[in-house]
Design an enzyme around this catalytic site. Structure first.
Site, mmCIF file in Angstrom:
data_model
loop_
_atom_site.group_PDB
_atom_site.id
_atom_site.type_symbol
_atom_site.label_atom_id
_atom_site.label_comp_id
_atom_site.label_asym_id
_atom_site.label_seq_id
_atom_site.Cartn_x
_atom_site.Cartn_y
_atom_site.Cartn_z
ATOM 1 N N GLU A 255 1.123 -1.291 0.008
ATOM 2 C CA GLU A 255 -0.133 -0.076 0.094
ATOM 3 C C GLU A 255 0.959 1.465 0.132
ATOM 4 O O GLU A 255 1.490 1.587 1.053
ATOM 5 C CB GLU A 255 -0.986 0.036 1.256
ATOM 6 C CG GLU A 255 -2.007 0.806 1.016
ATOM 7 C CD GLU A 255 -2.025 2.079 1.450
ATOM 8 O OE1 GLU A 255 -1.645 3.067 0.833
ATOM 9 O OE2 GLU A 255 -2.091 2.379 2.864
ATOM 10 N N CYS A 289 -1.600 9.019 2.873
ATOM 11 C CA CYS A 289 -1.489 8.438 1.569
ATOM 12 C C CYS A 289 -2.406 8.759 0.711
ATOM 13 O O CYS A 289 -2.175 8.688 -0.553
ATOM 14 C CB CYS A 289 -1.161 6.962 1.487
ATOM 15 S SG CYS A 289 -2.494 6.028 2.348
ATOM 16 N N GLU A 386 4.522 13.119 -4.318
ATOM 17 C CA GLU A 386 3.745 12.980 -3.171
ATOM 18 C C GLU A 386 4.451 13.786 -2.211
ATOM 19 O O GLU A 386 5.396 13.616 -1.663
ATOM 20 C CB GLU A 386 3.667 11.292 -2.844
ATOM 21 C CG GLU A 386 2.799 11.413 -1.525
ATOM 22 C CD GLU A 386 2.733 9.914 -0.942
ATOM 23 O OE1 GLU A 386 3.909 9.307 -1.008
ATOM 24 O OE2 GLU A 386 1.569 9.680 -0.402
HETATM 25 P P1 NDP Z 1 9.119 4.589 4.090
HETATM 26 O O1 NDP Z 1 8.555 4.107 2.948
HETATM 27 O O2 NDP Z 1 10.447 4.727 4.215
HETATM 28 O O3 NDP Z 1 8.680 3.927 5.632
HETATM 29 C C1 NDP Z 1 7.811 3.008 5.829
HETATM 30 C C2 NDP Z 1 8.076 1.938 6.770
HETATM 31 O O4 NDP Z 1 9.341 1.115 5.971
HETATM 32 C C3 NDP Z 1 9.062 2.435 7.883
HETATM 33 O O5 NDP Z 1 8.737 1.402 8.880
HETATM 34 C C4 NDP Z 1 10.465 2.305 7.679
HETATM 35 O O6 NDP Z 1 11.124 2.215 8.907
HETATM 36 C C5 NDP Z 1 10.470 1.072 6.846
HETATM 37 N N1 NDP Z 1 11.666 1.038 5.919
HETATM 38 C C6 NDP Z 1 12.389 1.868 5.406
HETATM 39 N N2 NDP Z 1 13.301 1.467 4.552
HETATM 40 C C7 NDP Z 1 13.128 0.091 4.453
HETATM 41 C C8 NDP Z 1 13.557 -1.007 3.778
HETATM 42 N N3 NDP Z 1 14.721 -0.956 2.921
HETATM 43 N N4 NDP Z 1 12.984 -2.350 3.922
HETATM 44 C C9 NDP Z 1 12.090 -2.491 4.663
HETATM 45 N N5 NDP Z 1 11.412 -1.664 5.437
HETATM 46 C C10 NDP Z 1 11.773 -0.328 5.031
HETATM 47 O O7 NDP Z 1 8.579 5.926 4.293
HETATM 48 P P2 NDP Z 1 9.166 7.526 5.129
HETATM 49 O O8 NDP Z 1 9.005 7.106 6.709
HETATM 50 O O9 NDP Z 1 10.900 7.372 4.886
HETATM 51 O O10 NDP Z 1 8.603 8.646 4.478
HETATM 52 C C11 NDP Z 1 9.236 9.036 3.567
HETATM 53 C C12 NDP Z 1 8.068 9.505 2.338
HETATM 54 O O11 NDP Z 1 7.557 8.202 2.033
HETATM 55 C C13 NDP Z 1 6.967 10.497 2.760
HETATM 56 O O12 NDP Z 1 7.569 11.733 2.708
HETATM 57 C C14 NDP Z 1 5.913 10.210 1.931
HETATM 58 O O13 NDP Z 1 6.111 10.834 0.759
HETATM 59 C C15 NDP Z 1 5.964 8.648 1.736
HETATM 60 N N6 NDP Z 1 5.025 7.909 2.566
HETATM 61 C C16 NDP Z 1 4.042 7.342 2.192
HETATM 62 C C17 NDP Z 1 3.263 6.736 2.993
HETATM 63 C C18 NDP Z 1 1.832 6.281 2.399
HETATM 64 O O14 NDP Z 1 1.157 5.655 3.107
HETATM 65 N N7 NDP Z 1 1.675 6.206 1.150
HETATM 66 C C19 NDP Z 1 3.567 6.341 4.381
HETATM 67 C C20 NDP Z 1 4.977 7.015 4.799
HETATM 68 C C21 NDP Z 1 5.713 7.739 3.835
HETATM 69 P P3 NDP Z 1 11.680 3.516 9.572
HETATM 70 O O15 NDP Z 1 10.308 4.361 9.863
HETATM 71 O O16 NDP Z 1 12.425 3.244 10.640
HETATM 72 O O17 NDP Z 1 12.581 4.176 8.205
#
Ligand code: NDP
Length: 783
Positions: A255, A289, A386
């Protein structure tokens, strides 16, 4: 008149943190590990440190997966009712402690208490109630399925507890055990939830929570003991996960991000639409999102509407998230603030008009004012990326078709909001928008009974509803598949290849593109030998260019998707009838190619399979949900679009029909690579198609090297899904890896075989689900 402060008490939440000495270990096997390498969790509203959490190591993830694996039989042994009781207890405990959760979430995330209290918590509890029900009904409603096994779940920081509920509730209901990773910024409510698991009687090892940064997520994704990954987060990380899991056999749901349109037509209730917009883009500071981050407003009312929006923005109250009368809280972290600011600066640099209301930002913490950007081109970074912040980009349109075109002008496809007083216009627009959710005269509505998830680069899989449960289950028929492709016993032993036939050149079977026979662009052909070694014919060696032509033809045949299911069913019956008329010819061809002892059986099974999917074409209906909000949510099974299919070598006619028929029955158009070893009966089918009213471009057939053609299909930007079932494990892994580029849906068979004669293995709703994607349309009703 001004507002007085209305602060919510944080006493209990702070006391809870104190009770843990503000240090947390990992929750594995219903026990807390000693806090180890620590990282801080801060309150984004004032920058103060709330607690420290443990960075899990690879060994911790190992221990968590081991615990989850060990307890699988215990959890499944409790049966549906046993699990339902535990999940009901979790739902009740969430309600009982809802205020503590809400305050803790607000402290940790920065979102307003109004939202955590009135939206996040009720929805989280509802999710556990709803899924307690699925656990109870599982043996009846999902009798042909089993739990996937150990599930790795990774969530972002924007809805920490709600995303936890969306992930854990369906997984547990279906009988899985989980290793769950919250986001580094916002892990505290997961720690509190862990305590509820013990109180609710969740057996040790069923829910394991490991904290830390992306490395922990990556360790879960790559762990061989995990059977499924469910991820919510950025599209970038979603792509990495798709690549990392390619070929592993792990089930995957993603998602991901969005750039959702909020469309206002001139006849809309403009004041209602303004309120909807507030809920759409300023809800959770726009860190959603499915935020309606692109306002598309009809030119005739643009100025009036934008004036109303600005006036409303002036009244948005930004400040302490714990103040009950605040509309806009803090952003989760300064990193996000900088990211948003950089994107807004890019809009200024491109000459856009950036408007912000007079708004005093608190001195400490991480804040960004509500922002309206106008004058952006459709290709501007702010119109495409986004932003994930309280920033709205407004554009105008003149006609409904232009609104649809602009709405779909994005790589994403998560959600859309449509505002008009004309029901016919709303219901014209909803199916034309490429998005998993469409809200009519509403925005950001969610419910556990209604699936949520994206089209295109917003990911695949659904959360909530029946379709969400299926993401956590495996069809029993999959377990029954043979370990390797089954090759039928041949009638005669192979004999030496016959000498070259000088007339073979005249027997080159053509490919089939856009309803016409086509020669290969490469101008090369390859020999096809029969079971007795004789040269049967030559087939064209398809190339990248042929695939491109076929995809173009498939896109032109979009009328097939909008045709009625009744119409598609008739064409499929007609194909079956015409195949039956040539049954002897096809049987002879199969016998010559494969040496099959009973080729008539394969032809008859193919005819029956065509009837089977013709029957389904107008019966694979959606559902009408009645969520607690006033309205109905119509879950429609829509076509995926253009599907690339690589067919099996065994049962060359039946395998082809078993994959192509469900795809076209549900309105997809296909580009098919027939069996590389035995392509002729598929290529003969053009004669059947041509006499069966199948419009040109619906089925396109490109013969040639399966690996090469599959690679082209998986990397083609205008193909929506790729299916590969030729028993090549490496080839299937490659399709999954390459599909990450545009996040295509994939359905691959891996090295295992499939009994193409078995209705269970080669038919049923599980196959139809691959050929469709669910769109949930929310319609206010009986309000
Ligand atoms: P991420 O996609 O990096 O994080 C989502 C989750 O994945 C967190 O738990 C993160 O850990 C974890 N994660 C990060 N890197 C990896 C990896 N290589 N393998 C597996 N899991 C991983 O989003 P961010 O929090 O960095 O946000 C960055 C941007 O992403 C936002 O500005 C936004 O644009 C977008 N975003 C979109 C979302 C949505 O629902 N569509 C939700 C969140 C972000 P950790 O938190 O420790 O980094």
């Amino acid at each position: 008149m001004d507002y007085g402060p209305a602060p919510e008490s944080q006493k209990e939440a702070q006391a809870w943190l104190d009770g843990h000495q503000r240090k947390f270990g990992l929750f594995i096997d219903n026990a807390w590990s000693e806090p180890a390498e620590l990282f801080a969790s801060t309150n984004p509203a004032d920058g103060t440190q709330l607690a420290e959490l443990t960075q899990a190591t690879d060994a911790d993830v190992e221990r968590a997966v081991e615990a989850a694996r060990r307890t699988l039989p215990v959890w499944q042994g409790m049966g549906g009712h046993g699990r339902a009781k535990v999940m009901y207890a979790l739902a009740r405990l969430l309600q009982k402690h809802s205020r503590l959760f809400a305050v803790l979430e607000t402290l940790d995330n920065g979102k307003t208490i109004r939202e955590t209290r009135d939206i996040d918590l009720p929805l989280a509890a509802r999710h556990f109630y709803h899924h307690a029900g699925w656990a109870q009904l599982q043996s009846e409603e999902f009798a042909d399925y089993r739990a996937v096994g150990v599930v790795g779940q990774i969530v972002p920081w924007n809805f920490p507890l709600l995303m936890l509920s969306w992930k854990i509730a369906p997984a547990l209901a279906a009988g899985n055990t989980v290793v769950f990773k919250p986001a580094e910024f916002t892990s505290l409510t997961a720690m509190l939830f862990a305590e509820l698991c013990v109180q609710a009687g969740v057996p040790a090892g069923v829910v394991n929570i490991v904290t830390g940064d992306g490395r922990v997520g990556s360790a879960i994704v790559n762990h061989p003991g995990v059977d499924k990954i469910a991820f919510t987060g950025s599209t970038e990380v979603g792509r990495l996960i798709r690549e990392a899991t390619a070929g592993s056999g792990k089930k995957l749901s993603l998602e991901l991000g969005g750039k959702s349109p909020f469309i206002v037509f001139e006849d809309a209730d403009l004041d209602g639409a303004v309120e909807g917009l507030v809920d759409s883009i300023w809800f959770n500071q726009g860190q959603v999102c499915c935020a309606g981050s692109r306002l598309l407003v009809q030119e005739s009312v643009q100025e009036r509407f934008l004036n109303k929006v600005r006036a409303r923005m002036e009244n948005l109250r930004l400040g302490s998230p714990l103040d009950k009368s605040m509309d806009v809280g803090a952003l989760v972290d300064p990193v996000q603030r900088q990211r948003i600011a950089a994107l807004v600066d890019s809009a200024r640099a491109e000459g856009c008009d950036v408007w912000q209301p007079a708004c005093e930002l608190p001195a400490d913490g991480s804040w960004f004012p509500p922002t309206l950007i106008t004058g952006a081109s459709t290709s501007a970074a702010v119109a495409q990326a986004e932003i994930f912040g309280p920033v709205l980009v407004a554009m105008s349109f003149r006609t409904p078709p232009e609104a649809v075109q602009l709405a779909n002008n994005t790589v994403y496809g998560l959600a859309a909001s449509v505002w008009t007083e004309s029901i016919s216009l709303a219901l014209d627009i909803a199916p034309a928008i490429k998005a998993g959710v469409v809200w009519i005269n509403s925005a950001n509505q969610f419910d556990a009974a209604c699936g949520f998830g994206g089209y295109r680069e917003s990911g695949f899989g659904r959360e909530g509803g029946r379709e969400g449960m299926l993401e956590y289950m495996t069809a029993l028929a999959e377990d029954a598949r043979p370990a390797l492709p089954v090759v039928e016993a041949k009638a005669k032993a192979n004999v030496k290849p016959a000498a070259a036939d000088p007339f073979a050149i005249d027997r080159t079977a053509k490919m089939y593109i856009g309803g016409k026979q086509a020669r290969p662009d490469s101008a090369y052909s390859a020999p096809v030998f029969g079971a007795n070694g004789a040269l049967l014919a030559e087939v064209g060696v398809g190339s990248r260019k042929d695939i491109r032509n076929a995809v173009e033809a498939a896109h032109k045949a979009s009328g097939w998707t909008s045709a009625t299911a009744h119409n598609r069913a008739q064409v499929l019956y007609y194909i079956a009838e015409n195949l039956a008329a040539r049954a002897d010819e096809f049987a002879a061809r199969i016998a010559a190619m494969t040496g099959s002892k009973n080729p008539e059986k394969e032809v008859q099974a193919s005819i029956e399979r065509l009837f089977y999917y013709a029957a389904w074409a107008d019966k694979y209906d959606g559902l009408a949900h009645q969520p607690p909000t006033k309205g109905i949510t119509v879950a429609l099974n829509e076509a995926v679009g253009v599907i690339g299919i690589v067919c099996p070598n065994e049962a060359p006619l039946l395998g082809f029909i078993s994959l192509v028929a469900p795809a076209i029955a549900l309105g997809n158009r296909v580009v098919v690579v027939p069996s590389e070893a035995h392509p002729l009966s598929a290529l003969d089918l053009y004669q059947v198609f041509d006499t069966s009213d199948l419009p040109g471009g619906v089925v396109n057939i490109i013969s040639g090297n399966a690996d090469e053609l599959a690679r082209t299909l998986a990397t083609h930007a205008d193909i929506d899904a790729v299916w590969r079932h030729d028993g090549s494990a490496d080839g299937c892994a490659e399709v999954e890896r390459l599909s990450a580029g545009t996040l295509k849906r994939t359905w691959v068979g891996g090295a295992k075989g499939r009994d193409w004669y078995s209705a269970a293995q080669s038919g049923g709703r599980a196959v139809l689900a691959h050929a469709s994607q669910v769109k949930n349309v929310w319609i206010p009703y009986g309000v």
